[in-house]
Design a protein around this motif. Structure first.
Motif, short mmCIF file in Angstrom:
data_model
loop_
_atom_site.label_atom_id
_atom_site.label_comp_id
_atom_site.label_asym_id
_atom_site.label_seq_id
_atom_site.Cartn_x
_atom_site.Cartn_y
_atom_site.Cartn_z
N LEU A 13 0.83 -1.28 -0.03
CA LEU A 13 -0.05 0.12 0.01
C LEU A 13 0.96 1.23 -0.17
O LEU A 13 0.67 2.21 -1.01
N ALA A 14 1.90 1.27 0.78
CA ALA A 14 2.75 2.35 0.80
C ALA A 14 3.62 2.49 -0.54
O ALA A 14 3.70 3.71 -1.06
N GLY A 15 3.87 1.26 -1.13
CA GLY A 15 4.44 1.62 -2.57
C GLY A 15 3.48 2.19 -3.57
O GLY A 15 3.81 2.94 -4.44
N MET A 16 2.03 2.01 -3.40
CA MET A 16 1.20 2.58 -4.42
C MET A 16 1.10 4.03 -4.00
O MET A 16 0.80 4.91 -4.91
N GLY A 17 1.22 4.53 -2.56
CA GLY A 17 1.16 5.93 -2.14
C GLY A 17 2.43 6.48 -2.93
O GLY A 17 2.12 7.65 -3.60
#
Length: 188
Positions: A13-17
């Protein structure tokens, strides 16, 4: 193992952000003349907007996944409750199955044998039992967790005083809490 899966999910999820932030930065950094590159003081608001957008993507996706997991957990709990209610409804039939198992196998009964006996009793009394209900009934009885029902496990479930009632006394209604019909053709 669950902790590692949770960490992996948060990192994804952090990578998508971060990916959201790089799309915005890449759009501005493509050396296209849009006129925005000439505006003084636009860098910091654009950078802050990217960070807020990236964190927003992380939080929104996290909530969507959390809600989906909660819905799945709720569905599982509801299914378990329905299964337990069915087993409780047919407790008299379970009692008969325990009695037969004890009489026929004098000692230990494996899971498949018990489930076969239980299914025969269910059919005899015109009731229904799913595989999940039979699994749950076996789990409730198997105190030791060894995958076998021994005499003590069967007797302790049937009667706290470790007295076993036979099928005939159950059919005649001598047992106060038995709710099995006298006529096997009638539904309990």
């Amino acid at each position: 193992r669950n902790t590692l899966l949770r960490i992996e999910l948060h990192l994804s999820l952090a990578g998508m952000g971060v990916g959201f932030m790089t799309v915005v930065a890449g759009t501005f950094g493509m050396n296209l003349n849009s006129g925005l590159e000439e505006v003084n003081g636009l860098f910091w608001p654009a950078a802050a907007g990217c960070v807020v957008g990236g964190v927003g993507v992380y939080l929104i996706l996290g909530q969507v996944i959390k809600r989906a997991m909660l819905d799945k957990h709720t569905a599982n709990v509801k299914c378990q409750q329905q299964t337990l209610q069915s087993v409780i409804r047919d407790i008299g039939i379970l009692d008969v199955a325990i009695g037969r198992s004890h009489r026929l196998y004098q000692g230990k009964v494996d899971k498949q044998t018990f489930q076969k006996i239980f299914q025969e009793c269910v059919t005899e009394y015109n009731s229904k039992a799913t595989q999940a209900e039979m699994e749950l009934a076996f789990q409730l009885l198997d105190d030791s967790g060894d995958g076998m029902l021994d005499t003590n496990e069967m007797l302790s479930f049937t009667d706290p005083t470790l007295r076993m009632y036979d099928e005939q006394s159950i059919k005649e209604g001598q047992r106060a809490h038995a709710h099995i019909p006298l006529d096997p053709q009638r539904k309990p």
